[in-house]
Design a protein around this motif. Structure first.
Motif, PDB file in Angstrom:
ATOM      1  N   ALA A  80       0.843  -1.194   0.000  1.00 11.58           N
ATOM      2  CA  ALA A  80       0.000   0.000   0.000  1.00 11.58           C
ATOM      3  C   ALA A  80       0.876   1.241   0.000  1.00 11.58           C
ATOM      4  O   ALA A  80       1.800   1.372   0.806  1.00 11.58           O
ATOM      5  CB  ALA A  80      -0.914   0.005   1.228  1.00 11.58           C
ATOM      6  N   GLY A  81       0.587   2.163  -0.903  1.00 10.07           N
ATOM      7  CA  GLY A  81       1.331   3.407  -0.966  1.00 10.07           C
ATOM      8  C   GLY A  81       2.560   3.343  -1.852  1.00 10.07           C
ATOM      9  O   GLY A  81       3.143   4.355  -2.166  1.00 10.07           O
ATOM     10  N   ALA A  82       2.980   2.153  -2.229  1.00 12.60           N
ATOM     11  CA  ALA A  82       4.128   2.028  -3.119  1.00 12.60           C
ATOM     12  C   ALA A  82       3.667   2.178  -4.558  1.00 12.60           C
ATOM     13  O   ALA A  82       2.526   1.945  -4.889  1.00 12.60           O
ATOM     14  CB  ALA A  82       4.821   0.681  -2.921  1.00 12.60           C
ATOM     15  N   SER A  83       4.572   2.577  -5.450  1.00 13.86           N
ATOM     16  CA  SER A  83       4.172   2.809  -6.828  1.00 13.86           C
ATOM     17  C   SER A  83       5.139   2.220  -7.829  1.00 13.86           C
ATOM     18  O   SER A  83       4.947   2.384  -9.024  1.00 13.86           O
ATOM     19  CB  SER A  83       4.051   4.322  -7.087  1.00 13.86           C
ATOM     20  OG  SER A  83       3.101   4.893  -6.238  1.00 13.86           O
ATOM     21  N   ILE A  84       6.182   1.558  -7.364  1.00 18.23           N
ATOM     22  CA  ILE A  84       7.175   1.088  -8.309  1.00 18.23           C
ATOM     23  C   ILE A  84       7.803  -0.193  -7.780  1.00 18.23           C
ATOM     24  O   ILE A  84       7.894  -0.399  -6.577  1.00 18.23           O
ATOM     25  CB  ILE A  84       8.256   2.178  -8.534  1.00 18.23           C
ATOM     26  CG1 ILE A  84       9.124   1.848  -9.739  1.00 18.23           C
ATOM     27  CG2 ILE A  84       9.093   2.388  -7.290  1.00 18.23           C
ATOM     28  CD1 ILE A  84       9.948   3.009 -10.209  1.00 18.23           C
ATOM     29  N   GLY A  85       8.201  -1.062  -8.686  1.00 14.80           N
ATOM     30  CA  GLY A  85       8.769  -2.335  -8.263  1.00 14.80           C
ATOM     31  C   GLY A  85       9.479  -2.997  -9.418  1.00 14.80           C
ATOM     32  O   GLY A  85      10.072  -2.345 -10.270  1.00 14.80           O
ATOM     33  N   GLY A  86       9.401  -4.344  -9.498  1.00 14.40           N
ATOM     34  CA  GLY A  86      10.145  -5.079 -10.491  1.00 14.40           C
ATOM     35  C   GLY A  86       9.360  -5.496 -11.717  1.00 14.40           C
ATOM     36  O   GLY A  86       9.905  -6.196 -12.573  1.00 14.40           O
ATOM     37  N   ASP A  87       8.092  -5.126 -11.825  1.00 13.56           N
ATOM     38  CA  ASP A  87       7.321  -5.414 -13.026  1.00 13.56           C
ATOM     39  C   ASP A  87       7.517  -4.288 -14.037  1.00 13.56           C
ATOM     40  O   ASP A  87       7.759  -3.140 -13.664  1.00 13.56           O
ATOM     41  CB  ASP A  87       5.838  -5.562 -12.690  1.00 13.56           C
ATOM     42  CG  ASP A  87       5.565  -6.847 -11.911  1.00 13.56           C
ATOM     43  OD1 ASP A  87       6.534  -7.534 -11.549  1.00 13.56           O
ATOM     44  OD2 ASP A  87       4.392  -7.151 -11.666  1.00 13.56           O
TER      45      ASP A  87
END
Length: 367
Positions: free
Chosen positions: A150-157
């Motif tokens: 929750a609250g995150a917007s970026i990652g490894g996809d």
């Protein structure tokens, strides 16, 4: 039994804002109905502490003052013996009210920092994963990224779409691992794809360029690592696709990624399993197989859905996976954006709003 989804959580949080007032009221009711030797001070001390993270500064101050007035009124009602106890209880509520104000300010500052970090993350996501144009090369396109935290917007996809002299080309992928290393791998692959999609004449050659770019990045990061025991994101599952300008079949190269879904205009659905095995990008050292693109009929009214395993591996409270093929078979959607919105909402409902993996969705429709 289904867990409450995100909307229910927001409603519960809204109702929780009334809890401080209910505690103050409960203190008066407790004092009125219980014998004199029972004290209502727990209600009056709990109210400002509950208000601190839920209400504004003004709301917390009002709750603290109301609690203090409440304990004073209760003790005046029982004026007589035990004045030392009355003073102790009043001081206790006053101290807790002051502490609640301090806690409220700390929480608000933390929220402000979190909001700033979220804005930075969203800006980074827009820079690394810009949303594609809704119409490109005669196709309708929609993309969506759902972060697990929750609250995150970026990652490894990752996803990227580009109109090139060879047709509209795209890539959807999933980097092994999380954190800044995964984000760095995403940036490398997106940059390599944008260049290769323009320059390479075949989709297979684009896949090979991504393989080489990822291998160079892994080598560079291995040389720069201070601690060789710390693992890095060494491979990426990915699917690449090419759509010719005008009519014609789509071409797909799958590198160990979940198979795309082809939704036809009448509601029929095909799962485009790769006819041959291929390793994810970055595992070339384990073996090499020539990339071979599969041709898929892509008629007018058809939609191709590309996704990462955050969709197909989303689980409910009983551990049951969400099955996008079973859900979409027999369904139709007016536009790619409607399809992705429906999937995102259903995954949140299926998981109770507690997904454990990021999810990237990309839909391409031929009008």
């Amino acid at each position: 039994m289904k867990r409450p989804d995100g909307r229910r959580y927001l409603r519960a949080r809204t109702l929780a804002r009334f809890l401080p007032a209910l505690l103050v009221l409960g203190g008066f009711c407790y004092d009125h109905f219980m014998p004199r030797e029972f004290t209502a001070v727990p209600f009056f001390t709990a109210a400002p502490l509950v208000a601190a993270p839920l209400l504004s500064l003004a709301g917390t101050v009002v709750t603290g003052v109301a609690s203090l007035i409440g304990i004073i009124a209760v003790r005046l009602r029982h004026a007589g013996p035990g004045q030392v106890d009355a003073l102790t209880e009043t001081v206790t509520v006053a101290v807790v009210a002051v502490l609640a104000v301090v806690i409220n300010r700390l929480v608000r500052r933390s929220d402000a920092r979190l909001a700033t970090a979220r804005e930075i993350a969203e800006a980074a996501q827009r820079a690394v994963l810009p949303r594609p144009q809704e119409r490109l090369g005669g196709l309708e396109i929609a993309a969506r990224y759902e972060a697990a935290q929750a609250g995150a917007s970026i990652g490894g996809d990752l996803y990227a779409v580009q109109d090139t002299p060879h047709g509209v080309r795209l890539v959807v992928g999933d980097v092994r691992g999380k954190g800044l290393g995964a984000v760095a791998a995403v940036a490398v692959l997106i940059g390599a794809f944008r260049e290769a999609a323009e320059q390479e004449s075949t989709l297979e050659a684009v896949a090979q360029r991504l393989e080489r770019a990822l291998a160079r990045d892994v080598t560079r990061r291995d040389a720069a690592r201070l601690d060789p025991t710390v693992p890095h994101e060494g491979f990426v599952t990915a699917v690449l696709a090419e759509f010719p300008h005008g009519a014609g079949p789509a071409r797909i190269v799958n590198r160990g990624h979940p198979p795309p879904l082809l939704l036809l205009a009448g509601g029929a659905l095909r799962t485009l399993e790769a006819p041959w095995t291929a390793l994810p990008l970055g595992l070339g050292e384990l073996g090499t197989w020539p990339d071979r693109a599969e041709e898929v009929d892509f008629p007018a009214g058809a939609t191709l859905l590309f996704y990462t395993d955050g969709l197909s591996e989303a689980r409910d409270a009983d551990g049951v996976f969400y099955d996008p093929a079973a859900r979409l078979r027999g369904s139709s959607f007016p536009a790619p954006r409607a399809l992705l919105t429906t999937l995102a909402e259903e995954v949140r409902e299926h998981t109770g709003g507690s997904t454990t993996d990021d999810m990237a969705l990309l839909a391409v429709r031929r009008p």
